[in-house]
Design an enzyme around this catalytic site. Sequence first.
Site, short mmCIF file in Angstrom:
data_model
loop_
_atom_site.label_atom_id
_atom_site.label_comp_id
_atom_site.label_asym_id
_atom_site.label_seq_id
_atom_site.Cartn_x
_atom_site.Cartn_y
_atom_site.Cartn_z
N CYS A 2 0.88 -1.16 0.00
CA CYS A 2 0.00 0.00 0.00
C CYS A 2 0.92 1.21 0.00
O CYS A 2 1.57 1.51 1.00
CB CYS A 2 -0.90 0.00 1.24
SG CYS A 2 -1.95 1.45 1.36
N GLU A 112 -3.76 1.38 -6.07
CA GLU A 112 -2.81 0.41 -6.61
C GLU A 112 -2.75 0.62 -8.12
O GLU A 112 -3.70 1.11 -8.73
CB GLU A 112 -3.20 -1.03 -6.29
CG GLU A 112 -3.07 -1.42 -4.82
CD GLU A 112 -1.64 -1.43 -4.31
OE1 GLU A 112 -0.71 -1.12 -5.08
OE2 GLU A 112 -1.45 -1.74 -3.12
#
Length: 239
Positions: A2, A112
Amino acid sequence: MCGRYAASADAELLDEIFVIDEVDGPLPPARYNIAPTDPVVAVVERVRKDAPDEVTRKLVPLRWGLVPSWSKDAKGAARLINARFETVAEKPAFRRALAARRCLLPADGYYEWYAPAADADLPASRRPPKQPFFIHPSDGSLLAMAGLYEFWKSPAGEWLATCTIITTRAADAVGHIHDRMPMTVPPDRWDAWLDPTLTDGACDLLQPPGAALEAYAVSRLVSTVGNDGPELIEPLHES
């Protein structure tokens, strides 16, 4: 991993959700493109100095990218933005924080980047650019990402408070975009996760968000760290 996320909830909303006792210092403003080494808002519990048997739940600013207390300098912080769930209890950089300094990192969602299939023989400059996706709870709630935090004292005597996000293998719902996702803490386990007196079994309190997440493509503007604003989390409408 992340590596970017959005967090727009203000102190009033966070107080309502997490039942905060105290706001410690000025908090970072709403951000839609938080990157490593940026300041972030965290929920922590600390033992009261005037009453060792009581804890205070606080909103505090932390810098994203953990600096272990024993580090010689803070240069490696950008490499420690994530702690893998599978090894967090073993790694020297994280195990002390896991035992006593756990936090919640509220987020609207995280980003992402997905790399479209391309001919491996093509040079990188001719391959299609990676497409960013915004991944967030499908019901519109906040993600309570599981984090750890540390205090580091510089040679000049200045204190730095930093944090990391615990990640795990991505569930099928978002695994096709990236193979890692942040761990979260369910609301009924917030008290236990934040409790600084709980020194064992903290990892048992965590769970991946799983099917509760949804993902959609967003503008590539988010790929540039300097860009910010709510438009970054708007769905990308293909013409």
